[in-house]
Write a protein that holds these residues in place. Structure first.
Motif, PDB file in Angstrom:
ATOM      1  N   LEU A 344       0.781  -1.167  -0.104  1.00  0.00           N
ATOM      2  CA  LEU A 344       0.058  -0.018  -0.023  1.00  0.00           C
ATOM      3  C   LEU A 344       0.978   1.435   0.074  1.00  0.00           C
ATOM      4  CD1 LEU A 344      -2.889  -0.891   2.531  1.00  0.00           C
ATOM      5  CD2 LEU A 344      -3.017  -0.407  -0.027  1.00  0.00           C
ATOM      6  N   LYS A 345       2.059   1.112   0.731  1.00  0.00           N
ATOM      7  CA  LYS A 345       2.824   2.368   0.716  1.00  0.00           C
ATOM      8  C   LYS A 345       3.476   2.521  -0.695  1.00  0.00           C
ATOM      9  CE  LYS A 345       6.815   4.233   3.100  1.00  0.00           C
ATOM     10  NZ  LYS A 345       7.960   3.933   4.107  1.00  0.00           N
ATOM     11  N   LYS A 346       3.874   1.455  -1.086  1.00  0.00           N
ATOM     12  CA  LYS A 346       4.368   1.762  -2.875  1.00  0.00           C
ATOM     13  C   LYS A 346       3.204   2.087  -3.507  1.00  0.00           C
ATOM     14  CE  LYS A 346       8.143   0.576  -5.318  1.00  0.00           C
ATOM     15  NZ  LYS A 346       9.322   1.089  -4.836  1.00  0.00           N
ATOM     16  N   SER A 347       2.074   1.694  -3.365  1.00  0.00           N
ATOM     17  CA  SER A 347       1.093   2.115  -4.040  1.00  0.00           C
ATOM     18  C   SER A 347       0.557   3.609  -4.191  1.00  0.00           C
ATOM     19  CB  SER A 347      -0.383   1.204  -3.999  1.00  0.00           C
ATOM     20  OG  SER A 347       0.023   0.127  -4.250  1.00  0.00           O
ATOM     21  N   LYS A 348       1.100   4.445  -3.035  1.00  0.00           N
ATOM     22  CA  LYS A 348       0.744   5.798  -3.007  1.00  0.00           C
ATOM     23  C   LYS A 348       1.978   6.670  -3.384  1.00  0.00           C
ATOM     24  CE  LYS A 348      -2.442   4.873   0.534  1.00  0.00           C
ATOM     25  NZ  LYS A 348      -2.720   4.834   2.057  1.00  0.00           N
ATOM     26  N   LYS A 349       3.160   6.091  -3.987  1.00  0.00           N
ATOM     27  CA  LYS A 349       4.173   6.750  -4.523  1.00  0.00           C
ATOM     28  C   LYS A 349       3.851   7.491  -5.800  1.00  0.00           C
ATOM     29  CE  LYS A 349       8.756   6.010  -6.612  1.00  0.00           C
ATOM     30  NZ  LYS A 349       9.702   4.928  -7.246  1.00  0.00           N
ATOM     31  N   ASN A 350       4.438   9.025  -6.003  1.00  0.00           N
ATOM     32  CA  ASN A 350       4.198   9.559  -7.228  1.00  0.00           C
ATOM     33  C   ASN A 350       4.942   9.012  -8.378  1.00  0.00           C
ATOM     34  OD1 ASN A 350       2.469  11.380  -6.134  1.00  0.00           O
ATOM     35  ND2 ASN A 350       4.297  12.682  -5.229  1.00  0.00           N
ATOM     36  N   ILE A 351       4.366   9.041  -9.502  1.00  0.00           N
ATOM     37  CA  ILE A 351       4.957   8.468 -10.898  1.00  0.00           C
ATOM     38  C   ILE A 351       5.529   9.696 -11.417  1.00  0.00           C
ATOM     39  CG2 ILE A 351       4.821   7.023 -12.787  1.00  0.00           C
ATOM     40  CD1 ILE A 351       4.902   5.659 -10.410  1.00  0.00           C
ATOM     41  N   LYS A 352       6.683   9.859 -11.697  1.00  0.00           N
ATOM     42  CA  LYS A 352       7.214  11.244 -12.165  1.00  0.00           C
ATOM     43  C   LYS A 352       7.755  11.061 -13.685  1.00  0.00           C
ATOM     44  CE  LYS A 352       8.592  12.888  -7.760  1.00  0.00           C
ATOM     45  NZ  LYS A 352       9.889  13.387  -7.113  1.00  0.00           N
ATOM     46  N   ASP A 353       8.296   9.764 -13.935  1.00  0.00           N
ATOM     47  CA  ASP A 353       8.916   9.701 -15.393  1.00  0.00           C
ATOM     48  C   ASP A 353       8.708   8.174 -15.715  1.00  0.00           C
ATOM     49  OD1 ASP A 353      10.868   8.394 -13.663  1.00  0.00           O
ATOM     50  OD2 ASP A 353      11.970  10.301 -13.465  1.00  0.00           O
ATOM     51  N   ILE A 354       9.033   7.837 -16.855  1.00  0.00           N
ATOM     52  CA  ILE A 354       9.150   6.305 -17.422  1.00  0.00           C
ATOM     53  C   ILE A 354       9.999   5.324 -16.630  1.00  0.00           C
ATOM     54  CG2 ILE A 354       9.736   4.974 -19.344  1.00  0.00           C
ATOM     55  CD1 ILE A 354       9.468   7.517 -21.184  1.00  0.00           C
ATOM     56  N   LYS A 355      11.074   5.957 -15.936  1.00  0.00           N
ATOM     57  CA  LYS A 355      11.834   5.289 -14.917  1.00  0.00           C
ATOM     58  C   LYS A 355      11.200   4.693 -13.838  1.00  0.00           C
ATOM     59  CE  LYS A 355      16.158   5.238 -12.300  1.00  0.00           C
ATOM     60  NZ  LYS A 355      17.080   6.273 -11.640  1.00  0.00           N
ATOM     61  N   ASP A 356      10.334   5.617 -13.234  1.00  0.00           N
ATOM     62  CA  ASP A 356       9.248   5.281 -12.012  1.00  0.00           C
ATOM     63  C   ASP A 356       8.320   3.938 -12.539  1.00  0.00           C
ATOM     64  OD1 ASP A 356      10.560   7.135 -10.576  1.00  0.00           O
ATOM     65  OD2 ASP A 356       9.203   8.717 -10.567  1.00  0.00           O
ATOM     66  N   ILE A 357       7.702   4.419 -13.831  1.00  0.00           N
ATOM     67  CA  ILE A 357       6.778   3.378 -14.239  1.00  0.00           C
ATOM     68  C   ILE A 357       7.292   1.838 -14.349  1.00  0.00           C
ATOM     69  CG2 ILE A 357       5.554   2.675 -16.311  1.00  0.00           C
ATOM     70  CD1 ILE A 357       5.282   5.695 -16.941  1.00  0.00           C
ATOM     71  N   PHE A 358       8.481   1.889 -15.059  1.00  0.00           N
ATOM     72  CA  PHE A 358       8.880   0.696 -15.111  1.00  0.00           C
ATOM     73  C   PHE A 358      10.045  -0.082 -13.613  1.00  0.00           C
ATOM     74  CE2 PHE A 358       8.742   1.718 -19.419  1.00  0.00           C
ATOM     75  CZ  PHE A 358       8.055   0.548 -19.967  1.00  0.00           C
ATOM     76  N   GLU A 359      10.141   0.829 -12.866  1.00  0.00           N
ATOM     77  CA  GLU A 359      10.431   0.490 -11.568  1.00  0.00           C
ATOM     78  C   GLU A 359       9.454  -0.276 -10.784  1.00  0.00           C
ATOM     79  OE1 GLU A 359      12.472   3.618  -9.429  1.00  0.00           O
ATOM     80  OE2 GLU A 359      14.360   3.330 -10.247  1.00  0.00           O
ATOM     81  N   THR A 360       8.228   0.352 -11.060  1.00  0.00           N
ATOM     82  CA  THR A 360       7.003  -0.025 -10.076  1.00  0.00           C
ATOM     83  C   THR A 360       6.402  -1.327 -10.897  1.00  0.00           C
ATOM     84  OG1 THR A 360       6.454   2.251  -9.772  1.00  0.00           O
ATOM     85  CG2 THR A 360       4.712   0.628  -9.433  1.00  0.00           C
ATOM     86  N   ILE A 361       6.619  -1.364 -12.074  1.00  0.00           N
ATOM     87  CA  ILE A 361       6.330  -2.682 -12.857  1.00  0.00           C
ATOM     88  C   ILE A 361       7.227  -3.848 -12.274  1.00  0.00           C
ATOM     89  CG2 ILE A 361       6.364  -3.928 -15.326  1.00  0.00           C
ATOM     90  CD1 ILE A 361       5.420  -1.319 -16.368  1.00  0.00           C
ATOM     91  N   ASN A 362       8.463  -3.692 -12.277  1.00  0.00           N
ATOM     92  CA  ASN A 362       9.618  -4.666 -11.760  1.00  0.00           C
ATOM     93  C   ASN A 362       9.214  -5.121 -10.407  1.00  0.00           C
ATOM     94  OD1 ASN A 362      10.786  -4.762 -14.373  1.00  0.00           O
ATOM     95  ND2 ASN A 362      12.123  -3.219 -13.879  1.00  0.00           N
ATOM     96  N   TYR A 363       8.797  -3.818  -9.469  1.00  0.00           N
ATOM     97  CA  TYR A 363       8.328  -4.335  -8.224  1.00  0.00           C
ATOM     98  C   TYR A 363       7.238  -5.293  -8.264  1.00  0.00           C
ATOM     99  CZ  TYR A 363       6.167  -3.233  -3.791  1.00  0.00           C
ATOM    100  OH  TYR A 363       5.347  -3.701  -2.595  1.00  0.00           O
ATOM    101  N   ALA A 364       6.213  -4.799  -8.914  1.00  0.00           N
ATOM    102  CA  ALA A 364       5.039  -5.631  -8.961  1.00  0.00           C
ATOM    103  C   ALA A 364       5.326  -7.059  -9.574  1.00  0.00           C
ATOM    104  CB  ALA A 364       3.950  -5.138  -9.705  1.00  0.00           C
ATOM    105  N   LYS A 365       6.328  -7.142 -10.450  1.00  0.00           N
ATOM    106  CA  LYS A 365       6.681  -8.732 -10.900  1.00  0.00           C
ATOM    107  C   LYS A 365       7.321  -9.574  -9.970  1.00  0.00           C
ATOM    108  CE  LYS A 365       7.417  -7.350 -16.138  1.00  0.00           C
ATOM    109  NZ  LYS A 365       8.628  -7.494 -17.008  1.00  0.00           N
ATOM    110  N   LYS A 366       7.753  -8.954  -8.871  1.00  0.00           N
ATOM    111  CA  LYS A 366       8.720  -9.705  -8.029  1.00  0.00           C
ATOM    112  C   LYS A 366       7.938 -10.216  -6.743  1.00  0.00           C
ATOM    113  CE  LYS A 366      12.969  -7.705  -9.147  1.00  0.00           C
ATOM    114  NZ  LYS A 366      14.191  -6.612  -8.988  1.00  0.00           N
ATOM    115  N   ILE A 367       6.740  -9.509  -6.606  1.00  0.00           N
ATOM    116  CA  ILE A 367       5.783  -9.765  -5.345  1.00  0.00           C
ATOM    117  C   ILE A 367       5.383 -11.193  -5.372  1.00  0.00           C
ATOM    118  CG2 ILE A 367       3.440  -9.574  -4.383  1.00  0.00           C
ATOM    119  CD1 ILE A 367       3.637  -6.613  -5.372  1.00  0.00           C
ATOM    120  N   LYS A 368       5.364 -12.097  -4.456  1.00  0.00           N
ATOM    121  CA  LYS A 368       5.211 -13.320  -4.248  1.00  0.00           C
ATOM    122  C   LYS A 368       3.686 -13.547  -4.254  1.00  0.00           C
ATOM    123  CE  LYS A 368       6.143 -17.573  -1.548  1.00  0.00           C
ATOM    124  NZ  LYS A 368       6.560 -18.190  -0.233  1.00  0.00           N
ATOM    125  N   LEU A 369       3.242 -14.447  -5.182  1.00  0.00           N
ATOM    126  CA  LEU A 369       1.827 -14.593  -5.256  1.00  0.00           C
ATOM    127  C   LEU A 369       1.393 -15.960  -4.620  1.00  0.00           C
ATOM    128  CD1 LEU A 369       1.448 -13.927  -9.225  1.00  0.00           C
ATOM    129  CD2 LEU A 369       1.007 -12.381  -7.479  1.00  0.00           C
TER     130      LEU A 369
END
Length: 369
Positions: A344-369
């Motif tokens: 939830l903390k990560k979900s409230k982070k501001n996305i400022k640029d393309i780098k932030d977008i793909f960093e967040t995508i990579n974070y979500a890819k690594k979350i254990k399901l």
């Protein structure tokens, strides 16, 4: 004659786009068709429609197929003296984000059906499109109808609520089994779609993505967005004004209609008004709890939350399609994951640029399901 390229031509959106092109060949010069990996289908389309060239989005070795019209993706983007008038992007999933960021550099108008690009790209994507003088035009039916309304009438300040409509999918009036089989899940009552989006329709994940998309595209506050069920898929958006005038925006459930409108050509789809009616219902959030989660994310999270939802949902759907999780686990796991404080903390982070977008995508890819 306007130039046209269709990216994702072998999918459901691409096939509808080619149908529109076939009926309006005198209006367009077909430059390129592209698919993700399916060369066989793409080659058949080349032989039928004769574009200048074709390419595969995946890293494909063109030396394997000795066809001078099969070019590399890099060549498509590099050797371009003039912008393409219209590019239709029907590539599915968040994997389409990278290519859509490239397409805005070479197109005058990008007709986009990929929810994930708008949802994950957010204002960064839209601002970059403006910088490259590329108009973003949504062609999925709901956002097309909202876009058409807002561009046609100066009523934005008078809007009290915009409802996106949902067909309800295959389980609207049926019990949902936790271990539901794929053939029932993808048996959509009104639309013919790919497997992933059909699963999303059955869980209402597609409507959650559409809420996020509407907020971003039309700069609407969360409290002005809602969902209504209309099982016949004739109504695609409902505009409620402060003066209590309610305007349903309707068209037959056929993607050639919004695509034709966005390309500036007429369609000859005939409608019998005597059979054209709609009934509206609220969503049962006990039966479809992902909708409650969607509104929570819409109100409490930034684009980072939209990205995390998008990636986690796609990962779970892919696991279901591979028989690695049960159908009921798709929504259960999503709801539980969004209760974790770190997420939830990560979900409230501001996305400022393309780098932030793909960093967040990579974070979500690594979350254990």
């Amino acid at each position: 004659m306007k130039t046209l390229a269709i990216i994702g031509s072998t999918g459901s959106i691409g096939k509808s786009a080619l149908e529109v092109y076939e009926n309006n060949k005198k209006s367009f010069k077909l430059i390129t068709l592209a698919a993700h990996t399916n060369f066989v289908k793409l080659n058949k389309q080349y032989l039928k429609f004769k574009p200048k060239n074709i390419f595969l989005i995946s890293n494909y070795d063109t030396k394997k197929v000795k066809k001078n019209y099969l070019i590399t993706k890099d060549l498509f983007f590099k050797k371009r003296k003039k912008k393409i008038d219209y590019i239709i992007s029907g590539v599915s999933g968040y994997d389409a984000i990278k290519i859509n960021f490239e397409l805005i550099k070479i197109s005058k108008k990008l007709l986009i059906a990929n929810k994930e690009t708008i949802v994950c790209g957010g204002k960064v994507f839209l601002d970059l499109a403006k910088k490259h003088k590329c108009e973003i035009i949504p062609i999925d039916s709901e956002h097309h109808c909202i876009d058409l309304f807002l561009k046609s009438f100066k009523f934005k300040k008078e809007i009290k609520k915009i409802y996106i409509t949902a067909s309800g999918g295959p389980f609207l009036n049926k019990k949902i089994n936790y271990n539901e089989k794929l053939n029932k899940v993808i048996n959509h009552p009104t639309w013919k779609m790919g497997k992933k989006i059909s699963v999303d329709s059955s869980t209402f994940a597609n409507k959650v993505l559409e809420l996020f998309e509407a907020k971003i595209l039309f700069e609407l506050p969360s409290n002005k967005l809602g969902i209504k069920i209309e099982s016949r898929s004739n109504t695609h958006a409902i505009i409620k004004l402060y003066n209590n005038i309610i305007l349903p925006i309707m068209h037959a459930p056929n993607m050639t209609i919004p695509i034709s409108n966005c390309l500036g050509v007429r369609n000859n789809f005939k409608i019998n008004l005597n059979n054209f009616y709609s009934e509206y219902y609220d969503v049962d959030i006990k039966k479809f709890p992902i909708v409650k989660l969607g509104f929570y994310i819409l109100k409490n999270c930034t684009v980072a939350g939209y990205i995390i939802f998008t990636v986690l949902n796609q990962r779970l759907v892919e696991k279901y399609l591979k028989n690695e999780v049960k159908y009921g686990e798709i929504v259960d796991k999503l709801v539980k994951l969004f209760k974790h404080s770190d997420l939830l903390k990560k979900s409230k982070k501001n996305i400022k640029d393309i780098k932030d977008i793909f960093e967040t995508i990579n974070y979500a890819k690594k979350i254990k399901l």
